[in-house]
Design a protein around this motif. Structure first.
Motif, mmCIF file in Angstrom:
data_model
loop_
_atom_site.group_PDB
_atom_site.id
_atom_site.type_symbol
_atom_site.label_atom_id
_atom_site.label_comp_id
_atom_site.label_asym_id
_atom_site.label_seq_id
_atom_site.Cartn_x
_atom_site.Cartn_y
_atom_site.Cartn_z
ATOM 1 N N PHE A 147 8.350 8.133 -12.303
ATOM 2 C CA PHE A 147 9.183 7.002 -11.880
ATOM 3 C C PHE A 147 8.386 5.969 -11.096
ATOM 4 C CE2 PHE A 147 12.453 10.585 -11.724
ATOM 5 C CZ PHE A 147 12.791 10.419 -13.060
ATOM 6 N N ARG A 148 7.131 5.735 -11.514
ATOM 7 C CA ARG A 148 6.287 4.798 -10.756
ATOM 8 C C ARG A 148 6.802 3.364 -10.830
ATOM 9 N NH1 ARG A 148 1.562 5.261 -15.205
ATOM 10 N NH2 ARG A 148 2.667 7.212 -15.492
ATOM 11 N N ASN A 149 7.688 3.059 -11.769
ATOM 12 C CA ASN A 149 8.253 1.708 -11.833
ATOM 13 C C ASN A 149 9.174 1.416 -10.654
ATOM 14 O OD1 ASN A 149 9.946 3.719 -13.114
ATOM 15 N ND2 ASN A 149 11.309 2.049 -13.735
ATOM 16 N N ILE A 150 9.733 2.469 -10.057
ATOM 17 C CA ILE A 150 10.660 2.259 -8.936
ATOM 18 C C ILE A 150 9.928 1.804 -7.670
ATOM 19 C CG2 ILE A 150 12.376 3.378 -7.451
ATOM 20 C CD1 ILE A 150 13.207 5.075 -9.842
ATOM 21 N N PRO A 151 8.777 2.389 -7.296
ATOM 22 C CA PRO A 151 8.029 1.826 -6.160
ATOM 23 C C PRO A 151 7.633 0.365 -6.360
ATOM 24 C CG PRO A 151 7.198 4.005 -6.677
ATOM 25 C CD PRO A 151 8.182 3.653 -7.744
ATOM 26 N N ILE A 152 7.349 -0.015 -7.604
ATOM 27 C CA ILE A 152 7.040 -1.415 -7.896
ATOM 28 C C ILE A 152 8.253 -2.289 -7.589
ATOM 29 C CG2 ILE A 152 6.541 -3.051 -9.751
ATOM 30 C CD1 ILE A 152 4.100 -1.532 -8.884
ATOM 31 N N ALA B 164 -1.953 5.260 -20.971
ATOM 32 C CA ALA B 164 -2.152 4.618 -19.671
ATOM 33 C C ALA B 164 -2.027 3.103 -19.789
ATOM 34 C CB ALA B 164 -3.519 5.000 -19.109
ATOM 35 N N LEU B 165 -2.564 2.556 -20.894
ATOM 36 C CA LEU B 165 -2.476 1.112 -21.115
ATOM 37 C C LEU B 165 -1.031 0.658 -21.244
ATOM 38 C CD1 LEU B 165 -3.791 -1.622 -21.724
ATOM 39 C CD2 LEU B 165 -3.899 -0.943 -24.133
ATOM 40 N N TYR B 166 -0.248 1.365 -22.033
ATOM 41 C CA TYR B 166 1.148 0.993 -22.212
ATOM 42 C C TYR B 166 1.938 1.167 -20.901
ATOM 43 C CZ TYR B 166 0.199 0.860 -27.221
ATOM 44 O OH TYR B 166 -0.307 0.547 -28.449
ATOM 45 N N SER B 167 1.550 2.170 -20.118
ATOM 46 C CA SER B 167 2.215 2.372 -18.822
ATOM 47 C C SER B 167 1.981 1.186 -17.910
ATOM 48 C CB SER B 167 1.700 3.650 -18.162
ATOM 49 O OG SER B 167 2.024 4.780 -18.930
ATOM 50 N N MET B 168 0.737 0.662 -17.909
ATOM 51 C CA MET B 168 0.419 -0.504 -17.096
ATOM 52 C C MET B 168 1.244 -1.722 -17.535
ATOM 53 S SD MET B 168 -1.599 0.374 -14.733
ATOM 54 C CE MET B 168 -0.667 1.921 -14.735
ATOM 55 N N ILE B 169 1.413 -1.865 -18.850
ATOM 56 C CA ILE B 169 2.200 -2.993 -19.361
ATOM 57 C C ILE B 169 3.647 -2.897 -18.880
ATOM 58 C CG2 ILE B 169 3.111 -4.086 -21.450
ATOM 59 C CD1 ILE B 169 0.534 -3.239 -22.873
ATOM 60 N N THR B 170 4.197 -1.693 -18.926
ATOM 61 C CA THR B 170 5.611 -1.522 -18.544
ATOM 62 C C THR B 170 5.840 -1.773 -17.058
ATOM 63 O OG1 THR B 170 5.278 0.870 -18.273
ATOM 64 C CG2 THR B 170 6.126 0.104 -20.391
ATOM 65 N N ILE B 171 4.914 -1.323 -16.199
ATOM 66 C CA ILE B 171 5.135 -1.558 -14.761
ATOM 67 C C ILE B 171 4.876 -3.017 -14.414
ATOM 68 C CG2 ILE B 171 4.664 0.840 -14.107
ATOM 69 C CD1 ILE B 171 1.981 -0.138 -12.972
ATOM 70 N N CYS B 172 4.008 -3.689 -15.155
ATOM 71 C CA CYS B 172 3.825 -5.129 -14.949
ATOM 72 C C CYS B 172 5.111 -5.875 -15.302
ATOM 73 C CB CYS B 172 2.664 -5.650 -15.788
ATOM 74 S SG CYS B 172 1.030 -5.207 -15.148
ATOM 75 N N ILE B 173 5.755 -5.459 -16.394
ATOM 76 C CA ILE B 173 7.040 -6.059 -16.774
ATOM 77 C C ILE B 173 8.083 -5.800 -15.689
ATOM 78 C CG2 ILE B 173 8.952 -5.933 -18.422
ATOM 79 C CD1 ILE B 173 6.838 -5.293 -20.593
ATOM 80 N N THR C 120 0.832 -1.209 0.000
ATOM 81 C CA THR C 120 0.000 0.000 0.000
ATOM 82 C C THR C 120 0.861 1.251 0.000
ATOM 83 O OG1 THR C 120 -1.758 -1.172 1.200
ATOM 84 C CG2 THR C 120 -1.810 1.234 1.243
ATOM 85 N N ALA C 121 1.917 1.244 0.812
ATOM 86 C CA ALA C 121 2.825 2.394 0.871
ATOM 87 C C ALA C 121 3.476 2.645 -0.484
ATOM 88 C CB ALA C 121 3.888 2.177 1.945
ATOM 89 N N CYS C 122 3.954 1.562 -1.118
ATOM 90 C CA CYS C 122 4.585 1.707 -2.436
ATOM 91 C C CYS C 122 3.572 2.137 -3.493
ATOM 92 C CB CYS C 122 5.253 0.398 -2.845
ATOM 93 S SG CYS C 122 6.701 -0.027 -1.853
ATOM 94 N N GLY C 123 2.356 1.607 -3.407
ATOM 95 C CA GLY C 123 1.315 2.006 -4.351
ATOM 96 C C GLY C 123 0.960 3.469 -4.238
ATOM 97 N N LEU C 124 0.824 3.945 -3.007
ATOM 98 C CA LEU C 124 0.513 5.361 -2.801
ATOM 99 C C LEU C 124 1.655 6.247 -3.297
ATOM 100 C CD1 LEU C 124 -1.145 5.223 0.748
ATOM 101 C CD2 LEU C 124 -2.275 5.581 -1.460
ATOM 102 N N LEU C 125 2.896 5.768 -3.108
ATOM 103 C CA LEU C 125 4.036 6.519 -3.639
ATOM 104 C C LEU C 125 3.928 6.629 -5.153
ATOM 105 C CD1 LEU C 125 6.829 7.860 -3.527
ATOM 106 C CD2 LEU C 125 7.825 5.562 -3.588
ATOM 107 N N GLY C 126 3.569 5.529 -5.824
ATOM 108 C CA GLY C 126 3.413 5.568 -7.277
ATOM 109 C C GLY C 126 2.362 6.570 -7.717
ATOM 110 N N VAL C 127 1.242 6.638 -6.979
ATOM 111 C CA VAL C 127 0.178 7.601 -7.302
ATOM 112 C C VAL C 127 0.664 9.034 -7.115
ATOM 113 C CG1 VAL C 127 -2.117 8.421 -6.645
ATOM 114 C CG2 VAL C 127 -1.647 5.956 -6.756
ATOM 115 N N ILE C 128 1.403 9.262 -6.038
ATOM 116 C CA ILE C 128 1.953 10.608 -5.783
ATOM 117 C C ILE C 128 2.922 11.006 -6.895
ATOM 118 C CG2 ILE C 128 3.398 11.979 -4.227
ATOM 119 C CD1 ILE C 128 2.239 10.302 -1.909
ATOM 120 N N LEU C 129 3.770 10.061 -7.296
ATOM 121 C CA LEU C 129 4.726 10.342 -8.372
ATOM 122 C C LEU C 129 4.005 10.694 -9.678
ATOM 123 C CD1 LEU C 129 7.387 7.544 -7.742
ATOM 124 C CD2 LEU C 129 7.644 9.983 -7.283
ATOM 125 N N MET C 130 2.899 10.003 -9.945
ATOM 126 C CA MET C 130 2.121 10.313 -11.155
ATOM 127 C C MET C 130 1.541 11.721 -11.093
ATOM 128 S SD MET C 130 0.068 6.877 -12.312
ATOM 129 C CE MET C 130 -0.524 6.427 -10.692
#
Length: 363
Positions: free
Chosen positions: A65-70, A102-111, A42-52
């Motif tokens: 840099f939302r890939n870094i919290p992941i 947004a779709l491509y962003s989701m693909i990249t963070i999943c990778i 949850t902490a990392c997810g919220l960080l990703g939202v803040i970064l966005m």
């Protein structure tokens, strides 16, 4: 352009310090409780939202840099933390806008999540592994942005790569540094208070505890407590015959048996080479004698298994002193307990010695 990316970097570094401070040594546990894995995610997810929200908006795309919290969630939380962070970041991205970018962003963070989870299986994740993760994930991000979203600004891609790699490397360095510093502090604190061999208190810490109890006794007339001193019989012979390594095994086992036969609230310590002490707050003289006898019995009736497999019969002598039964001055209790211990040895060893009289052995 640089402003937004720098803000992302600042947020990321600030979060790493807070993240490390909140979880401390839990960051090294790969198999933490489910509740803590959810909290980390949850902490990392919220960080990703803040970064966005503080990211760079470019051609209807959000560059951050939302890939870094992941990566942090995967490396320090596991798959539950990673899945939680992914869900929160995905939900946050869709709330901002739902488009092709947004779709491509989701693909990249999943990778990035899958690659980070694979890396997290290593016993020790090093900076070179994080660098490789960043290069691969950034490569996918640049590929999707360049080919599918038509972001062809080489300057933008350069700045993104530069700052994201700095941010990712700093993230791992800060977390690793702060975690190791905390573990070292715990280790030094343990060494300051506990005996490294037996795991019970050392002499210095035991004396601090006893002094506090002595001061408490001065203001509480009804307070009573007992002190047990214990010494392993013929321990020098054990060291000479079997070696110091086996002697250490004997000390470890006796420390364990000592803890097994007292209350969790009774401080026990190794105060010398083969000498131990136990403080028994709110304990009557009769009860203290029973506890000392139970300790002696547990040592003499069960042989100690040495590291070479041989069984060794060991005995111990114990002296017991009680306040106020034996003395009106609690600070003299160690002297009395030591004298009782000497009396036990003088009378054949493998005994518990306790006097019901006051100041019988004082000099």
């Amino acid at each position: 352009m640089l402003k937004e990316l720098f803000v992302n970097l600042t947020i990321l570094i600030t979060f790493n310090y807070l993240f490390t401070h909140l979880f401390k040594e839990r960051l090294i546990h790969k198999k933490d409780r489910l509740s803590f894995q959810l909290i980390k995610g949850t902490a990392c997810g919220l960080l990703g939202v803040i970064l966005m929200n503080f990211g760079l908006t470019y051609h209807h795309s959000i560059i951050d840099f939302r890939n870094i919290p992941i990566m942090i969630a995967a490396l320090y939380g596991g798959w539950v933390s990673t899945a939680t962070a992914l869900i929160i970041i995905a939900a946050g991205r869709m709330l901002i806008s739902l488009n092709e970018s947004a779709l491509y962003s989701m693909i990249t963070i999943c990778i990035a999540a899958v690659l980070s989870l694979i890396a997290s299986r290593r016993e020790k994740v090093q900076l070179k592994h994080v660098l490789l993760l960043l290069i691969i994930s950034n490569g996918f991000i640049s590929f999707f942005f360049y080919v599918f979203v038509d972001i062809h600004s080489l300057k933008l891609h350069f700045y993104f790569w530069l700052i994201s790699i700095i941010g990712g490397m700093l993230s791992l360095y800060i977390i690793e540094h702060e975690t190791n510093a905390h573990l070292l502090f715990k280790q030094y604190k343990f060494q300051a208070h506990f005996d490294f061999l037996t795991g019970i208190y050392n002499r210095r810490k035991f004396e601090e505890i006893t002094k506090d109890l002595y001061q408490q006794a001065a203001h509480t007339p009804s307070l009573q407590f007992s002190l047990i001193y214990m010494d392993i019989d013929h321990f020098k012979t054990i060291n000479d015959q079997y070696g110091h390594h086996e002697g250490d095994q004997v000390l470890k086992e006796l420390g364990s048996r000592l803890k097994q036969n007292i209350r969790n609230t009774d401080p026990a310590a190794r105060i010398g080479g083969e000498e131990f002490a136990v403080l028994l707050p709110n304990c009557t003289p009769e009860k203290a004698f029973q506890i000392a006898e139970r300790i002696r019995h547990s040592i003499s009736h069960t042989p100690i298994v040495l590291t070479n497999g041989e069984k060794l019969s060991v005995t111990a002598s114990l002296g017991v002193a009680h306040y106020p039964r034996n003395t009106d001055k609690p600070e003299t209790l160690p002297v009395l307990a030591d004298q009782m211990l000497y009396k036990a040895k003088e009378n054949g060893r493998n005994k518990v010695w306790f006097s019901k009289k006051k100041n019988e052995f004082m000099f």
